[in-house]
Design a protein around this motif. Structure first.
Motif, PDB file in Angstrom:
ATOM      1  N   TYR A  75      51.553  40.523  48.821  1.00 16.58           N
ATOM      2  CA  TYR A  75      52.530  39.490  49.187  1.00 16.58           C
ATOM      3  C   TYR A  75      53.422  39.175  47.994  1.00 16.58           C
ATOM      4  CZ  TYR A  75      54.115  34.629  49.504  1.00 16.58           C
ATOM      5  OH  TYR A  75      54.858  33.492  49.463  1.00 16.58           O
ATOM      6  N   GLY A  76      54.728  39.188  48.216  1.00 18.81           N
ATOM      7  CA  GLY A  76      55.668  38.716  47.208  1.00 18.81           C
ATOM      8  C   GLY A  76      56.027  39.773  46.177  1.00 18.81           C
ATOM      9  N   ASN A  77      56.697  39.287  45.125  1.00 17.45           N
ATOM     10  CA  ASN A  77      57.147  40.173  44.063  1.00 17.45           C
ATOM     11  C   ASN A  77      55.964  40.597  43.192  1.00 17.45           C
ATOM     12  OD1 ASN A  77      59.946  40.210  44.621  1.00 17.45           O
ATOM     13  ND2 ASN A  77      60.125  38.151  43.774  1.00 17.45           N
ATOM     14  N   TYR A  78      55.760  41.898  43.097  1.00 17.69           N
ATOM     15  CA  TYR A  78      54.621  42.428  42.340  1.00 17.69           C
ATOM     16  C   TYR A  78      54.664  41.984  40.890  1.00 17.69           C
ATOM     17  CZ  TYR A  78      51.386  45.912  40.450  1.00 17.69           C
ATOM     18  OH  TYR A  78      50.332  46.530  39.824  1.00 17.69           O
ATOM     19  N   TRP A  79      55.849  42.084  40.270  1.00 10.14           N
ATOM     20  CA  TRP A  79      55.961  41.750  38.852  1.00 10.14           C
ATOM     21  C   TRP A  79      55.719  40.270  38.590  1.00 10.14           C
ATOM     22  CZ3 TRP A  79      59.591  38.074  37.928  1.00 10.14           C
ATOM     23  CH2 TRP A  79      60.593  37.927  38.888  1.00 10.14           C
ATOM     24  N   GLU A  80      55.849  39.438  39.620  1.00 10.54           N
ATOM     25  CA  GLU A  80      55.644  38.003  39.447  1.00 10.54           C
ATOM     26  C   GLU A  80      54.165  37.632  39.544  1.00 10.54           C
ATOM     27  OE1 GLU A  80      57.979  34.044  40.100  1.00 10.54           O
ATOM     28  OE2 GLU A  80      58.326  35.889  39.024  1.00 10.54           O
ATOM     29  N   ASP A  81      53.417  38.368  40.362  1.00  7.80           N
ATOM     30  CA  ASP A  81      52.027  38.009  40.635  1.00  7.80           C
ATOM     31  C   ASP A  81      51.017  38.834  39.843  1.00  7.80           C
ATOM     32  OD1 ASP A  81      53.041  36.269  42.442  1.00  7.80           O
ATOM     33  OD2 ASP A  81      52.493  37.383  44.220  1.00  7.80           O
ATOM     34  N   ALA A  82      51.368  40.067  39.499  1.00  9.92           N
ATOM     35  CA  ALA A  82      50.384  40.974  38.914  1.00  9.92           C
ATOM     36  C   ALA A  82      49.959  40.522  37.521  1.00  9.92           C
ATOM     37  CB  ALA A  82      50.950  42.394  38.862  1.00  9.92           C
ATOM     38  N   ILE A  83      48.643  40.523  37.283  1.00  9.71           N
ATOM     39  CA  ILE A  83      48.091  40.165  35.977  1.00  9.71           C
ATOM     40  C   ILE A  83      47.098  41.253  35.594  1.00  9.71           C
ATOM     41  CG2 ILE A  83      46.757  38.501  34.652  1.00  9.71           C
ATOM     42  CD1 ILE A  83      47.569  36.408  36.606  1.00  9.71           C
ATOM     43  N   TYR A  84      47.270  41.825  34.420  1.00 12.69           N
ATOM     44  CA  TYR A  84      46.308  42.821  33.940  1.00 12.69           C
ATOM     45  C   TYR A  84      46.452  42.948  32.438  1.00 12.69           C
ATOM     46  CZ  TYR A  84      43.454  47.022  33.746  1.00 12.69           C
ATOM     47  OH  TYR A  84      42.468  47.917  33.467  1.00 12.69           O
ATOM     48  N   ILE A  85      45.388  42.622  31.706  1.00 11.80           N
ATOM     49  CA  ILE A  85      45.419  42.732  30.253  1.00 11.80           C
ATOM     50  C   ILE A  85      44.540  43.886  29.774  1.00 11.80           C
ATOM     51  CG2 ILE A  85      45.860  40.271  29.981  1.00 11.80           C
ATOM     52  CD1 ILE A  85      42.923  39.982  29.112  1.00 11.80           C
ATOM     53  N   GLY A  86      43.985  44.647  30.702  1.00 15.28           N
ATOM     54  CA  GLY A  86      43.068  45.723  30.353  1.00 15.28           C
ATOM     55  C   GLY A  86      41.643  45.335  30.684  1.00 15.28           C
ATOM     56  N   THR A  87      40.845  46.321  31.110  1.00 14.35           N
ATOM     57  CA  THR A  87      39.464  46.036  31.505  1.00 14.35           C
ATOM     58  C   THR A  87      38.617  45.598  30.322  1.00 14.35           C
ATOM     59  OG1 THR A  87      39.618  47.620  33.320  1.00 14.35           O
ATOM     60  CG2 THR A  87      37.418  47.019  32.583  1.00 14.35           C
ATOM     61  N   LEU A  88      38.707  46.309  29.218  1.00 12.30           N
ATOM     62  CA  LEU A  88      37.908  45.948  28.044  1.00 12.30           C
ATOM     63  C   LEU A  88      38.243  44.552  27.525  1.00 12.30           C
ATOM     64  CD1 LEU A  88      35.851  46.653  25.880  1.00 12.30           C
ATOM     65  CD2 LEU A  88      37.659  47.850  24.620  1.00 12.30           C
ATOM     66  N   PRO A  89      39.516  44.174  27.330  1.00  8.51           N
ATOM     67  CA  PRO A  89      39.798  42.795  26.913  1.00  8.51           C
ATOM     68  C   PRO A  89      39.283  41.759  27.894  1.00  8.51           C
ATOM     69  CG  PRO A  89      41.721  44.181  26.564  1.00  8.51           C
ATOM     70  CD  PRO A  89      40.742  45.002  27.335  1.00  8.51           C
ATOM     71  N   CYS A  90      39.377  42.046  29.185  1.00  9.47           N
ATOM     72  CA  CYS A  90      38.891  41.089  30.177  1.00  9.47           C
ATOM     73  C   CYS A  90      37.379  40.914  30.078  1.00  9.47           C
ATOM     74  CB  CYS A  90      39.287  41.554  31.578  1.00  9.47           C
ATOM     75  SG  CYS A  90      39.075  40.301  32.846  1.00  9.47           S
ATOM     76  N   VAL A  91      36.654  42.022  29.911  1.00 13.86           N
ATOM     77  CA  VAL A  91      35.194  41.945  29.758  1.00 13.86           C
ATOM     78  C   VAL A  91      34.830  41.171  28.503  1.00 13.86           C
ATOM     79  CG1 VAL A  91      33.128  43.318  29.333  1.00 13.86           C
ATOM     80  CG2 VAL A  91      34.766  44.036  31.074  1.00 13.86           C
ATOM     81  N   LEU A  92      35.534  41.435  27.410  1.00 14.89           N
ATOM     82  CA  LEU A  92      35.265  40.710  26.169  1.00 14.89           C
ATOM     83  C   LEU A  92      35.549  39.226  26.320  1.00 14.89           C
ATOM     84  CD1 LEU A  92      36.779  43.202  23.549  1.00 14.89           C
ATOM     85  CD2 LEU A  92      34.357  42.768  24.000  1.00 14.89           C
ATOM     86  N   ALA A  93      36.643  38.876  26.991  1.00  7.76           N
ATOM     87  CA  ALA A  93      37.004  37.472  27.176  1.00  7.76           C
ATOM     88  C   ALA A  93      35.952  36.744  28.010  1.00  7.76           C
ATOM     89  CB  ALA A  93      38.370  37.368  27.836  1.00  7.76           C
ATOM     90  N   VAL A  94      35.513  37.375  29.098  1.00 11.22           N
ATOM     91  CA  VAL A  94      34.482  36.751  29.953  1.00 11.22           C
ATOM     92  C   VAL A  94      33.193  36.577  29.160  1.00 11.22           C
ATOM     93  CG1 VAL A  94      33.054  37.086  32.002  1.00 11.22           C
ATOM     94  CG2 VAL A  94      35.490  37.593  32.095  1.00 11.22           C
TER      95      VAL A  94
END
Length: 511
Positions: free
Chosen positions: A51-70
């Motif tokens: 739904y909507g503009n992809y560039w407005e909604d999409a969030i991705y910082i990389g799997t490894l950074p996300c795992v480290l952050a969690v």
């Protein structure tokens, strides 16, 4: 999931709150995109079904950074780690940003939107994700600093998680043949996500107490491959030939005069003819897109247009354009004339762009009139302008108190726009035997100043939306210049701040 086009049309038909119903908001399922890039496809591959503009909604910082952050947040909750307070603060920042980004999917944002002053300025909830990405990135940095080889129970769960991630990839790969009715983007997304999670686990398992340069480089390459593959095709481009030459509209007899496109036609051309949310590429030739005169493409040819594709618009401009879109007959013709419109866009099946521009009768962008009608406010001004007895060639509606006693002028003079390529300045010459009011069909906005022969004169709101100054008899040079006090005040404050910073630095050096 329904498409954005369907939701927009439904909102219009049902009369929902336009501020909220027509605002793109981060939707709950998009959270999965933090670990599953392209779960809903991508407009770069022409298979986006979200739904909507992809560039407005999409969030991705990389799997490894996300795992480290969690991992950092979980350790902070358990009061472990070297930066517990900072990690908790960043975790709360991420949670708050995520809740606000969800927009109308939770009661939080609508409540703040309606009841907290100035919060209604935030028309795009998804942009709160900027703070989410900021917080996650800092948490990932903390996680990378504290990353140690697993041991004990941590080693057991790392091995089990790595094997489980590989199992997810294998099952997702098999599901493409076992579950043919599932959206085709789901299986590849889970395959890739499983491989990335398994890669994170393998990197942890091969890590040593004192990480070697080879391992550090391997982590960097892993992250680089992850981010580059996720962003592949998300920076689309067009041929440079699109920007060469002139659009067909720029060569029409109406060149130099403003053009106007009805909102319904603009919507049709954008979302039904040229563009789709599911792909970046247009289904038509790009040259046809430029020839259509959609806002703000006319800027490429220096073609004046009354339309404006910009979320930040003066309130009166928005009201005027909404009134114009609903007007018909003589009322519509009168509004177009006051805007100095020379041609109006109309749907045309004979044109490649799907639109043709038809000439209309207009008044000049700058004109002299002899009579002023004074009203108290904008509401009365708009009503007077739309009145049938109003003659734009002879009258102007002004707001406020008359500066002097009305004079019985019987004729006006001539106005000539001087050539000047400066958006912050308009120069004119005005000639009138008895004086009058010079009306400029440009939007009135705070910060514009007017001078006659170099002397400042009051600048009035004219015909609800435009500008006017009083010109005495004779030949005169009239200048409209944009010189807002806020800009000068900001420059002074910034200069003082830099000066104080320099003095503080000098004193610190001496001590």
């Amino acid at each position: 999931l329904p498409t954005a086009e369907y939701l927009l049309q439904s909102a219009r038909q049902t009369g929902l709150d336009s501020d909220l119903a027509l605002t793109y908001s981060f939707w709950p399922w998009r959270i999965l995109g933090l670990l599953l890039p392209d779960l809903f496809g991508s407009p770069a591959h022409a298979d986006y079904w979200g739904y909507g503009n992809y560039w407005e909604d999409a969030i991705y910082i990389g799997t490894l950074p996300c795992v480290l952050a969690v991992g950092v947040v979980l350790r902070a909750i358990a009061a472990k780690g070297s930066r517990v307070r900072l990690a908790r603060a960043l975790g709360l920042l991420c949670l708050a940003a995520l809740l606000l980004a969800l927009g109308k999917n939770t009661p939080i944002f609508p409540f703040l939107f309606r009841h907290v002053p100035s919060f209604s300025l935030f028309q795009a909830p998804a942009r709160w994700n900027l703070l989410l990405v900021f917080g996650l990135s800092l948490l990932a940095g903390i996680g990378a600093h504290e990353w140690q080889p697993p041991s004990g129970r941590s080693l057991y769960w790392t091995r089990l998680g790595t094997a489980g991630a590989l199992g997810v990839s294998a099952f997702a790969l098999l599901s493409r043949s076992l579950l043919p009715d599932v959206q085709p983007t789901l299986a590849p997304a889970f395959v890739w996500a499983g491989l990335l999670l398994a890669g994170c686990g393998i990197l942890g398992l091969i890590q040593q107490r004192s990480p070697k340069f080879t391992w550090v480089m391997l982590v960097g390459v892993f992250l680089l491959v992850d981010l580059v593959s996720a962003a592949n095709g998300l920076n689309p481009s067009t041929e440079t030939s699109l920007y060469r030459g002139r659009a067909s509209l720029a060569g029409s007899p109406q060149v130099g005069q403003r053009v106007y496109m009805d909102p319904a036609l603009e919507y049709e051309l954008k979302f039904e003819r040229f563009f789709r949310f599911n792909r970046f590429e247009t289904v038509q030739d790009w040259r046809a897109v430029r020839d259509s005169g959609l806002p703000n493409l006319t800027l490429l040819d220096g073609q004046p247009s009354a339309n404006n594709f910009d979320p930040l618009q003066p309130a009166r401009y928005a009201v005027w354009m909404e009134t114009l879109a609903a007007a018909t007959g003589a009322e519509r013709d009168g509004m177009l004339a006051r805007m100095a419109i020379g041609a109006v866009a109309a749907s045309s099946a004979d044109q490649l762009a799907g639109v043709a521009y038809e000439p209309v009768e207009s008044v000049p962008r700058a004109r002299m009139v002899s009579e002023a009608i004074w009203v108290a406010d904008g509401e009365q001004a708009l009503a007077a302008v739309l009145g049938r007895e109003f003659d734009p060639d002879r009258m102007v509606v002004l707001e406020g108190v008359p500066p002097s006693e009305p004079q019985g002028r019987v004729r006006t003079g001539e106005v000539t726009l001087l050539p000047l390529d400066d958006p912050n300045r308009v120069d004119l010459t005005a000639t009138s035997a008895e004086g009058g009011w010079l009306v400029l069909a440009d939007t009135w906005y705070p910060g514009w100043r007017a001078t006659v022969d170099g002397q400042p004169v009051p600048l009035y709101r004219a015909d609800y939306l435009f500008r006017a100054v009083e010109v005495p008899p004779g030949d005169h040079r009239v200048t409209f210049a944009y010189a807002p006090l806020s800009l000068r005040l900001g420059a002074v404050i910034s200069g003082l701040a830099w000066l104080l910073l320099g003095v503080a630095r000098w004193l610190a050096g001496r001590s």
